[in-house]
Motif scaffolding. Structure first.
Motif, PDB file in Angstrom:
ATOM      1  N   SER A 116       0.805  -1.227   0.000  1.00  0.00           N
ATOM      2  CA  SER A 116       0.000   0.000   0.000  1.00  0.00           C
ATOM      3  C   SER A 116       0.836   1.274   0.000  1.00  0.00           C
ATOM      4  O   SER A 116       0.287   2.367   0.143  1.00  0.00           O
ATOM      5  CB  SER A 116      -0.912   0.008   1.233  1.00  0.00           C
ATOM      6  OG  SER A 116      -0.140  -0.028   2.420  1.00  0.00           O
ATOM      7  N   ILE A 117       2.149   1.144  -0.200  1.00  0.00           N
ATOM      8  CA  ILE A 117       2.989   2.331  -0.033  1.00  0.00           C
ATOM      9  C   ILE A 117       4.092   2.453  -1.070  1.00  0.00           C
ATOM     10  O   ILE A 117       4.734   3.491  -1.194  1.00  0.00           O
ATOM     11  CB  ILE A 117       3.600   2.337   1.395  1.00  0.00           C
ATOM     12  CG1 ILE A 117       4.075   3.732   1.786  1.00  0.00           C
ATOM     13  CG2 ILE A 117       4.697   1.292   1.526  1.00  0.00           C
ATOM     14  CD1 ILE A 117       4.378   3.889   3.266  1.00  0.00           C
ATOM     15  N   MET A 135       2.929  -1.404 -11.479  1.00  0.00           N
ATOM     16  CA  MET A 135       2.596  -2.296 -10.370  1.00  0.00           C
ATOM     17  C   MET A 135       2.351  -1.529  -9.072  1.00  0.00           C
ATOM     18  O   MET A 135       1.571  -1.978  -8.229  1.00  0.00           O
ATOM     19  CB  MET A 135       3.704  -3.327 -10.177  1.00  0.00           C
ATOM     20  CG  MET A 135       3.704  -4.444 -11.212  1.00  0.00           C
ATOM     21  SD  MET A 135       2.147  -5.374 -11.309  1.00  0.00           S
ATOM     22  CE  MET A 135       2.040  -6.087  -9.664  1.00  0.00           C
ATOM     23  N   LYS A 136       2.995  -0.402  -8.903  1.00  0.00           N
ATOM     24  CA  LYS A 136       2.751   0.389  -7.691  1.00  0.00           C
ATOM     25  C   LYS A 136       1.291   0.817  -7.640  1.00  0.00           C
ATOM     26  O   LYS A 136       0.621   0.655  -6.611  1.00  0.00           O
ATOM     27  CB  LYS A 136       3.666   1.614  -7.651  1.00  0.00           C
ATOM     28  CG  LYS A 136       3.446   2.495  -6.421  1.00  0.00           C
ATOM     29  CD  LYS A 136       4.405   3.673  -6.402  1.00  0.00           C
ATOM     30  CE  LYS A 136       4.128   4.589  -5.199  1.00  0.00           C
ATOM     31  NZ  LYS A 136       5.078   5.732  -5.163  1.00  0.00           N
ATOM     32  N   ALA A 137       0.783   1.367  -8.744  1.00  0.00           N
ATOM     33  CA  ALA A 137      -0.616   1.795  -8.782  1.00  0.00           C
ATOM     34  C   ALA A 137      -1.549   0.604  -8.605  1.00  0.00           C
ATOM     35  O   ALA A 137      -2.545   0.682  -7.871  1.00  0.00           O
ATOM     36  CB  ALA A 137      -0.911   2.504 -10.107  1.00  0.00           C
ATOM     37  N   TYR A 138      -1.227  -0.503  -9.263  1.00  0.00           N
ATOM     38  CA  TYR A 138      -2.074  -1.691  -9.173  1.00  0.00           C
ATOM     39  C   TYR A 138      -2.166  -2.196  -7.731  1.00  0.00           C
ATOM     40  O   TYR A 138      -3.253  -2.489  -7.227  1.00  0.00           O
ATOM     41  CB  TYR A 138      -1.537  -2.793 -10.092  1.00  0.00           C
ATOM     42  CG  TYR A 138      -2.343  -4.067 -10.041  1.00  0.00           C
ATOM     43  CD1 TYR A 138      -3.471  -4.225 -10.837  1.00  0.00           C
ATOM     44  CD2 TYR A 138      -1.999  -5.108  -9.179  1.00  0.00           C
ATOM     45  CE1 TYR A 138      -4.230  -5.385 -10.783  1.00  0.00           C
ATOM     46  CE2 TYR A 138      -2.749  -6.266  -9.122  1.00  0.00           C
ATOM     47  CZ  TYR A 138      -3.861  -6.406  -9.924  1.00  0.00           C
ATOM     48  OH  TYR A 138      -4.615  -7.550  -9.849  1.00  0.00           O
ATOM     49  N   LEU A 139      -1.023  -2.285  -7.066  1.00  0.00           N
ATOM     50  CA  LEU A 139      -1.008  -2.840  -5.712  1.00  0.00           C
ATOM     51  C   LEU A 139      -1.625  -1.881  -4.698  1.00  0.00           C
ATOM     52  O   LEU A 139      -2.309  -2.319  -3.765  1.00  0.00           O
ATOM     53  CB  LEU A 139       0.424  -3.190  -5.310  1.00  0.00           C
ATOM     54  CG  LEU A 139       1.003  -4.407  -6.047  1.00  0.00           C
ATOM     55  CD1 LEU A 139       2.480  -4.557  -5.748  1.00  0.00           C
ATOM     56  CD2 LEU A 139       0.254  -5.686  -5.685  1.00  0.00           C
ATOM     57  N   ILE A 140      -1.405  -0.593  -4.855  1.00  0.00           N
ATOM     58  CA  ILE A 140      -2.031   0.355  -3.930  1.00  0.00           C
ATOM     59  C   ILE A 140      -3.552   0.329  -4.104  1.00  0.00           C
ATOM     60  O   ILE A 140      -4.305   0.328  -3.124  1.00  0.00           O
ATOM     61  CB  ILE A 140      -1.475   1.785  -4.129  1.00  0.00           C
ATOM     62  CG1 ILE A 140      -0.030   1.841  -3.626  1.00  0.00           C
ATOM     63  CG2 ILE A 140      -2.336   2.812  -3.395  1.00  0.00           C
ATOM     64  CD1 ILE A 140       0.656   3.179  -3.828  1.00  0.00           C
ATOM     65  N   PHE A 171       1.524   7.024   3.779  1.00  0.00           N
ATOM     66  CA  PHE A 171       1.777   7.414   2.387  1.00  0.00           C
ATOM     67  C   PHE A 171       0.928   8.629   2.010  1.00  0.00           C
ATOM     68  O   PHE A 171       1.423   9.588   1.403  1.00  0.00           O
ATOM     69  CB  PHE A 171       1.468   6.237   1.471  1.00  0.00           C
ATOM     70  CG  PHE A 171       1.483   6.569   0.005  1.00  0.00           C
ATOM     71  CD1 PHE A 171       2.683   6.771  -0.668  1.00  0.00           C
ATOM     72  CD2 PHE A 171       0.293   6.671  -0.718  1.00  0.00           C
ATOM     73  CE1 PHE A 171       2.693   7.071  -2.023  1.00  0.00           C
ATOM     74  CE2 PHE A 171       0.301   6.973  -2.062  1.00  0.00           C
ATOM     75  CZ  PHE A 171       1.511   7.168  -2.727  1.00  0.00           C
ATOM     76  N   LEU A 172      -0.338   8.605   2.378  1.00  0.00           N
ATOM     77  CA  LEU A 172      -1.223   9.725   2.057  1.00  0.00           C
ATOM     78  C   LEU A 172      -0.824  10.979   2.818  1.00  0.00           C
ATOM     79  O   LEU A 172      -0.845  12.094   2.279  1.00  0.00           O
ATOM     80  CB  LEU A 172      -2.675   9.347   2.375  1.00  0.00           C
ATOM     81  CG  LEU A 172      -3.274   8.232   1.500  1.00  0.00           C
ATOM     82  CD1 LEU A 172      -4.637   7.820   2.014  1.00  0.00           C
ATOM     83  CD2 LEU A 172      -3.354   8.668   0.034  1.00  0.00           C
TER      84      LEU A 172
END
Length: 312
Positions: A107-108, A182-187, A294-295
């Protein structure tokens, strides 16, 4: 590289690792599983036991409980939960294998993982599920059109090792998708899990089946999912898969009705079993905490938390 000569290590002998081990072994690939304690002894003595068409079967698997640094594999699949990801990667830090496929929620982003294993990291996400009851695997394969094993380089480039990995999945007759972000997909996937699973474990206990099926519980999922999808968009993360963008636009009533139906499925019933729920909750808590960090780093303050039982 010949697919049949490819050495594969499955790091983690839970549901996900066991399913991939079976499919790869059935395809004639060279597979080893790394397991601990009781699971190691069970696999060594009884093989990998699984249920197929209501019959219990067993398949022989090479199993180890310790990995030597010079024991080199073409691909190591790490199939542990997110809350155990860093400890698993630390165990692989000095191993000389060059391709470490993390079949793990995230998520990060990948900074902490890259610090441990460097560019050997190849992020992925499993397209299978299920549970292990009394040492027997009950696999669940969602429809191919909905879910497939997803993987790709962090850079988005389709490299030789990604193409070779795709060939492994073809050989094992497992559906797969290559992904350039993959970062966008996993988050995005983490957001969905936080919303869907977080509501099943509230106030440090599993909610009861009757409460799980209420409109209030479904509405809580709707509110959390929409809030988090909007938040990651503001943080510059693309919603992936893109069709999830429609969730933000759909009326709450429609989403509530959809989630009320989902909350009545056997899948959710299995998720509320004590062992599954407790383990899943540990992962969801860390996913949620890391997502909030992260947010926050992107100046986004969330007013909705997955564990907030006050949402109406």
């Amino acid at each position: 590289m010949s697919v049949k000569q490819t050495r594969i290590l499955i790091f983690g002998a839970g549901v996900i690792g066991s399913i991939y081990a079976i499919k790869f072994i059935e395809a004639g690939l060279d597979v080893t599983m790394l397991a601990r304690s009781n699971r190691f002894h069970s696999l060594k003595e009884n093989g990998l036991k699984y249920k197929k068409k209501d019959k219990v079967k067993s398949i022989k698997v090479n199993v180890i409980d310790k990995l030597e640094n010079d024991d080199v594999y073409d691909y190591i699949f790490v199939t542990v939960r997110y809350d155990r990801s860093e400890s698993a990667l630390l165990a692989l830090k000095d191993n000389q294998s060059q391709n470490i496929v993390t079949m793990i929620n995230n998520s990060i982003g990948f900074s902490s993982w890259l610090d441990i294993v460097g560019d050997r990291l190849l992020p992925a996400f499993p397209g299978v599920g299920g549970q292990i009851k009394d040492g027997i695997l009950e696999a669940r394969f969602p429809p191919k059109i909905l879910v497939a094993t997803t993987f790709g380089e962090i850079s988005g480039v389709v490299t030789e090792r990604v193409e070779n990995l795709a060939q492994l999945f073809k050989t094992a007759k497992l559906p797969y998708k290559m992904n350039k972000d993959m970062k966008a997909y996993l988050i995005t996937h983490s957001v969905a899990d936080i919303a869907l699973l977080g509501v099943l474990h509230a106030d440090d206990k599993i909610i009861d089946a009757q409460t799980a099926r209420t409109r209030k519980t479904a509405h809580k999922i709707t509110v959390i999912l929409k809030a988090y999808l909007r938040a990651i968009q503001k943080a510059g993360v693309a919603i992936d898969p893109p069709n999830l963008k429609m969730v933000i636009k759909l009326p709450n009533l429609i989403l509530d009705l959809f989630f009320m139906l989902w909350l009545r499925t056997k899948m959710v019933k299995d998720m509320m079993l004590p062992d599954y729920a407790i383990n899943a909750n540990n992962e969801i808590v860390q996913l949620n905490n890391d997502l909030l960090k992260f947010l926050s780093q992107n100046d986004i303050d969330m007013g909705v938390h997955a564990s907030d039982s006050r949402i109406e």
